[in-house]
Design an enzyme around this catalytic site. Structure first.
Site, mmCIF file in Angstrom:
data_model
loop_
_atom_site.group_PDB
_atom_site.id
_atom_site.type_symbol
_atom_site.label_atom_id
_atom_site.label_comp_id
_atom_site.label_asym_id
_atom_site.label_seq_id
_atom_site.Cartn_x
_atom_site.Cartn_y
_atom_site.Cartn_z
ATOM 1 N N THR A 290 0.663 -1.399 -0.138
ATOM 2 C CA THR A 290 -0.508 -0.333 0.124
ATOM 3 C C THR A 290 0.757 1.431 -0.272
ATOM 4 O O THR A 290 1.790 1.276 0.208
ATOM 5 C CB THR A 290 -1.045 0.181 1.194
ATOM 6 O OG1 THR A 290 -0.160 0.355 2.371
ATOM 7 C CG2 THR A 290 -1.459 -0.905 1.858
ATOM 8 N N SER A 291 0.095 1.729 -0.680
ATOM 9 C CA SER A 291 1.340 3.633 -0.370
ATOM 10 C C SER A 291 0.262 5.019 -0.084
ATOM 11 O O SER A 291 -0.546 5.009 -0.659
ATOM 12 C CB SER A 291 1.916 4.029 -2.022
ATOM 13 O OG SER A 291 1.753 5.805 -1.684
ATOM 14 N N PRO A 292 0.081 5.612 0.952
ATOM 15 C CA PRO A 292 -0.329 6.785 0.914
ATOM 16 C C PRO A 292 -0.810 7.774 -0.126
ATOM 17 O O PRO A 292 -0.479 8.499 -0.447
ATOM 18 C CB PRO A 292 0.154 7.592 2.327
ATOM 19 C CG PRO A 292 1.686 7.168 2.032
ATOM 20 C CD PRO A 292 1.907 5.903 1.208
#
Ligand SMILES: *[C@@H]1O[C@H](CO)[C@@H](O)[C@H](O)[C@H]1NC(C)=O
Ligand SMILES: *[C@@H]1O[C@H](CO)[C@@H](O)[C@H](O)[C@H]1NC(C)=O
Ligand SMILES: *[C@@H]1O[C@H](CO)[C@@H](O)[C@H](O)[C@H]1NC(C)=O
Ligand SMILES: *[C@@H]1O[C@H](CO)[C@@H](O)[C@H](O)[C@H]1NC(C)=O
Ligand SMILES: CC(=O)N[C@H]1CO[C@H](CO)[C@@H](O)[C@@H]1O
Length: 724
Positions: A290-292
């Site tokens: 996941t990445s913000p």
């Protein structure tokens, strides 16, 4: 439920959301849940904020220069009312990972608190981390993550250990009877999949079961005390990398998770439904891919192109110019604005869920509280897959793509992509020559992984990475927590949770109530990533960082399921403890030097103001004051502050902001190394909505170290100024 009752509940729920104050009509729903012993506690773990490399990006140039926000340990204790020895402690540290050295220190520290604490130990304490990438490092047990930080730093380590122990003590002292319930909500636009190419290797039929390519569900567990019905805390689980603050940020923060926790805790201050000392923990989940940075990965090479889907490289074939973009990437403020946005989304999702819980939640039922923990050596652990085929896990190793890093920050570990060449680093000069070629057995075991760092077969001068991992899980009622030692990818986390859920059902662990499973990590020891075998086989960064070979995930699932019967109400005893991991705290190498001395230029003294703020500011302005400084490593001021804003009220100065506050930034600059001069700038980023007009001043708390003699505290105070 009848339609009428349903509508009544819906209306009550709305009323609850609109107003936090209960009216006589909107009495909270009578709890169907069982009673537990509950406690919460929080303590400061902010280590050396300057001259120490940050943990996370493995970027040796990212060295601390101050604080934007102090970091914390948040402790949550859940126990049985009737048998107080059945309880567990879930710790959430604003750090990059749980770690073997830190965990040992915490267990020793808790044991030293005395016999009342003998109920806590290896089995029932989980040391989980938010996985923040903007806090001091140099506290790792193993050699590999010590390289970029130039070794192990006792002060950095001790700050985390002492704060974690203090948070457990506070939670223990607050123990009282209460109830638990939980709910879920979707949080939109706060995470994307940064390794979609790898995710797409998972079977289509499996992917089709999910709406999204990352989990968007936030789970919130609420702690409510019985005495007066007040809420004492919450834990949330939601997967998103705390890589909103970029690899060139040098101010300590808790990144998006630490900030979300701060926003939540601030929002319930003075709320009649929340107890004093309310603690909000924002725990990490299956964070791996996941990445913000939700706008995706782009080439900062003038081409205006997105990075290559398969390899995350740009036109030059390298990953260095590939950067993922947060929602406010164009602000060029080292990720501060993007971080706030991602934090606010998690906070507001959690807060509206919290506000609706009285009418929508699922109560935790079944009085059973259990935990298990054991160590497993992952070197050639053999077990059957579901179809009966025997497979094994391997000694730890990292593949070539590990060196490339990710679009959240390329070029981890000072290697350039695909290049096994040496990082330019004095620590590496000592240990680099000790690299060992993988044995034939290791090569075969690691399958698709071209081995860059054969860390699991290297014990010189001491172990480089864990081969012995922590296997741990908790349960309270129907709620099960997998305590994951690494960063599980989206699909890896789903498989692990599903396997635990169906095994729990088969074992009738939770009686007639449907089990609910969450996964928290990286915890206890840092084993890098955990991908599915399919994702592993294409060896992007996450697969290359899955240390124990293609069957790492099935291995963890097997090890968790094996011990699951220990979570049964009828279970007594514990699985065998397994082999102890090495304790490298005393033998760790360090090239980190301490503070030599502080001094001031002629005509100045420590804390004297070298640049005063102006006399008047409009709200929204940044207000700076600069002082003659000293090295903050002289005294960490744990539970205290380096910076403060004071407001004049009724002729007295009252502190309104300190290091805990996101908008108050402390920056330390070495101005002359040989003469020991430094300066400190305190910046208050004022806000139109959060600050009120008035008369203010800025205060600096420091400690100086003379060449001979002991460290001495001092205070600097700016002129007063008005904010309109
Ligand atoms: C920090 O890194 C980002 C991403 O590469 C870049 O856009 C920004 O200009 C950098 N800021 C500084 C001050 O170097
Ligand atoms: C896990 O592996 C062991 C062998 O190491 C095997 O005996 C056991 O049945 C496996 N358990 C599960 C749940 O697959
Ligand atoms: C069992 O599954 C594994 C992984 O999917 C596969 O490689 C293997 O061939 C299967 N074995 C049998 C006997 O079907
Ligand atoms: C205030 O101080 C910060 C930190 O040193 C600096 O980056 C910024 O440019 C300063 N702002 C002003 C308006 O002086
Ligand atoms: C649904 C979603 O968020 N998909 C994203 C997955 O990640 C890639 C970048 O890695 C984005 O381009 C997609 O939009």
């Amino acid at each position: 439920m009848s339609t009428l009752t349903f509508f009544l509940f819906a209306i009550l729920g709305l009323a609850q959301m609109v107003s936090a104050v209960p009216s006589s009509q909107s009495k909270p729903r009578a709890a169907a849940g069982d009673k537990y012993l509950l406690g919460v506690g929080k303590a400061d773990i902010t280590g050396p904020v300057v001259e120490i490399n940050f943990a996370g990006y493995a970027n040796s140039e990212q060295v601390g220069s101050g604080v934007r926000q102090r970091i914390y340990s948040r402790a949550f204790i859940i126990g049985e009312v009737d048998n107080p020895s059945n309880r567990f402690v879930y710790l959430i540290l604003d750090t990059q990972a749980g770690d073997t050295a830190v965990r040992r220190g915490i267990l020793e520290g808790v044991a030293a608190l005395g016999s009342a604490y003998s109920v806590y130990g290896r089995s029932n304490i989980a040391v989980t981390a938010t996985h923040s990438h903007s806090g001091p490092g140099a506290w790792f047990n193993y050699l590999l993550p010590q390289i970029t930080s130039l070794g192990f730093d006792k002060q950095s380590y001790q700050a985390i250990v002492d704060g974690a122990v203090l948070s457990i003590k506070r939670a223990h002292e607050s123990l009282q009877e209460g109830i638990l319930d939980f709910g879920t909500t979707r949080v939109e636009d706060a995470n994307i999949n940064r390794s979609l190419y790898a995710y797409l290797t998972n079977p289509e039929s499996e992917r089709a079961q999910y709406q999204d390519d990352v989990d968007k569900t936030l789970t919130l567990l609420r702690f409510k005390r019985a005495s007066d019905g007040k809420n004492i805390g919450v834990i949330t689980w939601f997967p998103v990398h705390p890589t909103s603050m970029l690899g060139n940020n040098t101010h300590v923060t808790g990144d998006n998770k630490g900030l979300a926790a701060y926003l939540f805790e601030k929002s319930v201050k003075g709320d009649s439904l929340a107890a004093d000392g309310f603690v909000a923990g924002f725990s990490q989940a299956n964070v791996g891919d996941t990445s913000p940075n939700i706008l995706g990965a782009w080439c900062d090479d003038g081409s205006g192109q997105q990075c290559d889907f398969k390899t995350s490289t740009c036109a030059d074939g390298k990953s260095q110019s590939c950067h993922s973009r947060g929602p406010f990437f164009w602000k060029l403020d080292l990720g501060v604005s993007s971080c706030y946005d991602i934090a606010a989304k998690q906070f507001s999702g959690a807060k509206s869920l919290y506000n609706s819980l009285d009418s929508t939640s699922t109560p935790i039922t079944g009085p059973t509280v259990r935990s298990f923990h054991y160590f497993q050596d992952m070197r050639y652990y053999t077990f059957p897959l579901e179809n009966g085929t025997q497979v094994q896990t391997c000694p730890a190793a990292l593949g070539h793509s590990f060196a490339a890093g990710t679009a959240d920050w390329p070029g981890a570990f000072d290697f350039t992509q695909g290049d096994s060449g040496a990082p330019n680093n004095p620590f590496w000069s000592v240990v680099g020559g000790l690299l060992k070629v993988p044995s034939p057995q290791q090569k075969a075991c690691q399958g698709a992984k071209p081995i860059l760092l054969n860390v699991g077969e290297m014990e010189t001068p001491y172990a480089w990475s864990p081969n012995i991992v922590d296997v741990q899980s908790f349960r309270v009622g129907q709620f099960l927590i997998i305590v994951s030692p690494g960063e599980a990818s989206t699909m890896a986390g789903r498989r692990w949770r599903n396997a635990v859920k169906s095994a729990a059902s088969q074992l009738s662990l939770t009686g007639g109530v449907e089990p609910y499973v969450v996964l928290g990590g990286p915890s206890n020891t840092y084993t890098h990533y955990i991908t599915t075998p399919e994702e592993y086989n294409i060896q992007r960064y996450e697969g290359a960082s899955t240390m124990y070979g293609p069957f790492t995930l099935p291995g963890y699932i097997n090890l968790t399921l094996k011990a699951l019967p220990y979570l049964s109400p009828s279970a007594s005893g514990a699985p065998p403890a397994g082999p102890s991991p090495p304790d490298n705290r005393q033998r760790s190498i360090s090239f980190i030097t301490g503070v030599v001395f502080d001094n001031t230029p002629i005509g100045q003294s420590f804390g004297s103001v070298t640049k005063q703020p102006s006399s008047t500011y409009a709200r929204g302005a940044v207000i700076n004051a600069t002082f003659t400084g000293a090295n903050p490593r002289n005294n960490l001021r744990l539970e205290g502050t380096f910076a403060a804003v004071e407001k004049l009220e009724d002729n007295t100065w009252k502190q309104v902001l300190n290091d805990e506050d996101w908008r108050l930034v402390y920056t330390w600059t070495r101005t002359n190394g040989a003469l020991g001069y430094s300066s400190v700038t305190i910046s208050w980023e004022t806000s139109l909505t959060e600050d009120v007009p008035g008369t203010y001043r800025i205060k600096y708390y420091g400690d100086s170290k003379p060449l001979i003699g002991s460290v001495k505290a001092f205070v600097g105070v700016s002129n007063s100024f008005t904010v309109v």
